[in-house]
Design a protein around this motif. Structure first.
Motif, PDB file in Angstrom:
ATOM      1  N   ALA A 156       0.879  -1.002  -0.026  1.00 53.91           N
ATOM      2  CA  ALA A 156       0.023  -0.060   0.052  1.00 53.91           C
ATOM      3  C   ALA A 156       0.700   1.421  -0.048  1.00 53.91           C
ATOM      4  O   ALA A 156       0.409   2.304  -0.509  1.00 53.91           O
ATOM      5  CB  ALA A 156      -0.947   0.000   1.308  1.00 53.91           C
ATOM      6  N   GLN A 157       1.955   1.193   0.519  1.00 55.03           N
ATOM      7  CA  GLN A 157       2.925   2.369   0.650  1.00 55.03           C
ATOM      8  C   GLN A 157       3.858   2.446  -0.475  1.00 55.03           C
ATOM      9  O   GLN A 157       4.586   3.342  -0.928  1.00 55.03           O
ATOM     10  CB  GLN A 157       3.657   2.358   1.930  1.00 55.03           C
ATOM     11  N   LYS A 158       3.790   1.149  -1.263  1.00 53.52           N
ATOM     12  CA  LYS A 158       4.694   0.955  -2.380  1.00 53.52           C
ATOM     13  C   LYS A 158       6.163   1.485  -2.270  1.00 53.52           C
ATOM     14  O   LYS A 158       6.941   2.127  -3.047  1.00 53.52           O
ATOM     15  CB  LYS A 158       4.298   1.995  -3.694  1.00 53.52           C
ATOM     16  N   ARG A 159       6.619   0.753  -1.069  1.00 56.38           N
ATOM     17  CA  ARG A 159       8.041   1.046  -0.704  1.00 56.38           C
ATOM     18  C   ARG A 159       8.428  -0.318   0.146  1.00 56.38           C
ATOM     19  O   ARG A 159       7.935  -0.959   0.690  1.00 56.38           O
ATOM     20  CB  ARG A 159       8.239   2.542   0.056  1.00 56.38           C
ATOM     21  N   TRP A 160       9.916  -0.308   0.205  1.00 54.52           N
ATOM     22  CA  TRP A 160      10.390  -1.349   0.998  1.00 54.52           C
ATOM     23  C   TRP A 160      10.672  -0.788   2.423  1.00 54.52           C
ATOM     24  O   TRP A 160      11.308   0.389   2.610  1.00 54.52           O
ATOM     25  CB  TRP A 160      11.991  -1.687   0.198  1.00 54.52           C
ATOM     26  N   LEU A 161      10.477  -1.776   3.354  1.00 55.00           N
ATOM     27  CA  LEU A 161      10.809  -1.327   4.706  1.00 55.00           C
ATOM     28  C   LEU A 161      11.722  -2.342   5.461  1.00 55.00           C
ATOM     29  O   LEU A 161      11.707  -3.580   5.232  1.00 55.00           O
ATOM     30  CB  LEU A 161       9.383  -1.727   5.509  1.00 55.00           C
ATOM     31  N   GLU A 162      12.690  -1.736   5.994  1.00 51.19           N
ATOM     32  CA  GLU A 162      13.795  -2.683   6.746  1.00 51.19           C
ATOM     33  C   GLU A 162      13.043  -3.167   7.712  1.00 51.19           C
ATOM     34  O   GLU A 162      12.444  -2.774   8.862  1.00 51.19           O
ATOM     35  CB  GLU A 162      14.859  -1.679   7.190  1.00 51.19           C
ATOM     36  N   VAL A 163      13.227  -4.578   8.230  1.00 50.36           N
ATOM     37  CA  VAL A 163      12.634  -5.404   9.145  1.00 50.36           C
ATOM     38  C   VAL A 163      13.704  -6.119   9.968  1.00 50.36           C
ATOM     39  O   VAL A 163      13.741  -6.510  11.041  1.00 50.36           O
ATOM     40  CB  VAL A 163      11.914  -6.456   8.788  1.00 50.36           C
ATOM     41  N   SER A 164      15.158  -5.857   9.444  1.00 48.84           N
ATOM     42  CA  SER A 164      16.126  -6.720  10.106  1.00 48.84           C
ATOM     43  C   SER A 164      17.562  -6.392   9.654  1.00 48.84           C
ATOM     44  O   SER A 164      17.819  -5.947   8.321  1.00 48.84           O
ATOM     45  CB  SER A 164      15.999  -8.382   9.829  1.00 48.84           C
ATOM     46  N   SER A 165      18.579  -6.300  10.752  1.00 49.15           N
ATOM     47  CA  SER A 165      19.904  -6.382  10.160  1.00 49.15           C
ATOM     48  C   SER A 165      20.564  -7.542  10.853  1.00 49.15           C
ATOM     49  O   SER A 165      20.443  -7.675  11.914  1.00 49.15           O
ATOM     50  CB  SER A 165      20.354  -5.024  10.638  1.00 49.15           C
ATOM     51  N   VAL A 166      21.501  -8.101   9.929  1.00 49.99           N
ATOM     52  CA  VAL A 166      22.416  -9.111  10.562  1.00 49.99           C
ATOM     53  C   VAL A 166      23.733  -9.016  10.366  1.00 49.99           C
ATOM     54  O   VAL A 166      24.063  -8.686   9.322  1.00 49.99           O
ATOM     55  CB  VAL A 166      21.866 -10.549   9.902  1.00 49.99           C
ATOM     56  N   SER A 167      24.438  -8.891  11.473  1.00 48.37           N
ATOM     57  CA  SER A 167      25.805  -8.333  11.398  1.00 48.37           C
ATOM     58  C   SER A 167      26.756  -9.393  11.982  1.00 48.37           C
ATOM     59  O   SER A 167      26.713  -9.910  12.757  1.00 48.37           O
ATOM     60  CB  SER A 167      25.950  -6.951  11.955  1.00 48.37           C
ATOM     61  N   ASN A 168      28.187  -9.346  11.487  1.00 47.25           N
ATOM     62  CA  ASN A 168      29.367  -9.789  12.106  1.00 47.25           C
ATOM     63  C   ASN A 168      30.030  -8.623  12.507  1.00 47.25           C
ATOM     64  O   ASN A 168      30.629  -7.944  11.637  1.00 47.25           O
ATOM     65  CB  ASN A 168      29.893 -10.635  10.934  1.00 47.25           C
ATOM     66  N   PHE A 169      30.329  -8.599  13.956  1.00 46.52           N
ATOM     67  CA  PHE A 169      31.158  -7.635  14.437  1.00 46.52           C
ATOM     68  C   PHE A 169      32.729  -8.124  14.467  1.00 46.52           C
ATOM     69  O   PHE A 169      33.412  -7.224  15.022  1.00 46.52           O
ATOM     70  CB  PHE A 169      30.944  -7.346  15.751  1.00 46.52           C
ATOM     71  N   GLU A 170      32.888  -9.389  14.067  1.00 47.91           N
ATOM     72  CA  GLU A 170      34.489  -9.913  14.412  1.00 47.91           C
ATOM     73  C   GLU A 170      34.615  -9.719  15.731  1.00 47.91           C
ATOM     74  O   GLU A 170      34.036 -10.167  16.571  1.00 47.91           O
ATOM     75  CB  GLU A 170      35.345  -9.359  13.038  1.00 47.91           C
ATOM     76  N   ASP A 171      36.065  -9.083  16.013  1.00 48.63           N
ATOM     77  CA  ASP A 171      36.385  -9.029  17.334  1.00 48.63           C
ATOM     78  C   ASP A 171      36.123  -7.469  17.970  1.00 48.63           C
ATOM     79  O   ASP A 171      36.566  -7.422  18.955  1.00 48.63           O
ATOM     80  CB  ASP A 171      37.857  -9.401  17.649  1.00 48.63           C
ATOM     81  N   TYR A 172      35.507  -6.765  17.382  1.00 47.74           N
ATOM     82  CA  TYR A 172      35.149  -5.263  17.656  1.00 47.74           C
ATOM     83  C   TYR A 172      34.565  -5.667  19.121  1.00 47.74           C
ATOM     84  O   TYR A 172      35.213  -4.711  19.962  1.00 47.74           O
ATOM     85  CB  TYR A 172      34.733  -4.477  16.723  1.00 47.74           C
TER      86      TYR A 172
END
Length: 300
Positions: A222-238
């Motif tokens: 209905a909004q005709k747009r993409w919505l972010e629902v997740s981020s999956v990250s590797n932070f290594e050793d930070y």
């Protein structure tokens, strides 16, 4: 940002289809104005089947994570400054976090912070790896500077629900673990019958703590747009370096772990997409995988 892969089909909506904020009012699912009265903008009140849909999604996500080998924990919703430093929120995102000044505590922006801090100042044994945890929590973000159509309805809130997954592993295994987590989140959006795509973020769009991040987006018809629902990250050793999160290898040598996390999933935009994409002239259809959790198959 590079689209890694995508799936699902964008629905063709019927004449008179509505965005989720109008559907929420029509079916008495979410009261945005009441939330403004009680707390302010960005704190909606869920009602009736809207509340039951929230609870169903949380339980569905937690059960799915358990079936995938994640151990559930229930963390505090506030953390101290040391915890915020350990995962990289402090010093950096003070302006986006709610601070309880009297007690010098911060409301969590994500369960990543308390769950990862379980392993602060901990030396794990190699045979204990990988660590795989999941947690549901309410999340609190000030979202200073957000305005316009991007914040309407459920698109951007100050308080929202999310299920998080956190992994800790040996450095040589962390990118295989990242792929496993991305594949797992993909199964969730597929079971919810939503059009989805995965973006590999460029360096400029990643947080400074992350070595590699994949974003999941679902299409809002209905909004005709993409919505972010997740981020999956590797932070290594930070994060591990800040947390002093280490493991003892087979030679008894102490090494830094790698930490990873992801949303699995954040609820508001998932709910927005479910309401919009699954609306019909007769009501809003509930995806088959959710029906055992909602107890109903249509909102009418």
């Amino acid at each position: 940002n590079l689209v890694e892969r995508s799936g699902g089909e964008n629905p063709t909506l019927h004449d008179g289809a509505m965005p989720h904020w109008d559907l929420a009012k029509k079916y008495d699912l979410i009261d945005f104005e009441l939330g403004v009265k009680i707390a302010g903008a960005g704190f909606p009140v869920y009602k009736g089947k809207g509340s039951r849909l929230q609870r169903a999604l949380i339980n569905f996500f937690l059960d799915s994570a358990r079936d995938a080998g994640f151990v559930e924990v229930q963390p505090p919703y506030v953390v101290n400054a040391a915890s915020g430093f350990g995962t990289g929120q402090l010093p950096d995102k003070e302006g986006q976090m709610y601070h309880v000044g009297l007690d010098d505590l911060y409301l969590i922006p994500t369960a990543e912070v308390p769950v990862t801090n379980i392993y602060r100042d901990v030396i794990l044994e190699e045979e204990d790896l990988p660590v795989k945890n999941t947690a549901y929590s309410a999340c609190f973000r000030r979202e200073a500077g957000s305005y316009g159509k991007d914040v309407r309805g459920l698109n951007r809130l100050h308080q929202f629900d999310k299920v998080e997954i956190v992994c800790i592993d040996k450095p040589e295994n962390s990118y295989a673990r990242l792929e496993e987590m991305v594949n797992y989140v993909q199964t969730l959006v597929e079971k919810l019958e939503l059009p989805w795509r995965i973006l590999r973020l460029c360096g400029g769009d990643m947080g400074f703590t992350s070595a590699l991040t994949f974003d999941f987006e679902v299409y809002s018809a209905a909004q005709k747009r993409w919505l972010e629902v997740s981020s999956v990250s590797n932070f290594e050793d930070y994060q591990a370096n800040r947390l002093k999160c280490r493991f003892r290898d087979e030679n008894r040598k102490i090494n830094l772990c790698h930490t990873l996390n992801g949303s699995a999933l954040a609820l508001p935009r998932i709910v927005a997409a479910l309401l919009e994409n699954h609306q019909t002239p007769d009501g809003i259809r509930i995806p088959k995988a959710l029906v055992p959790y909602t107890g109903f198959d249509i909102i009418d």
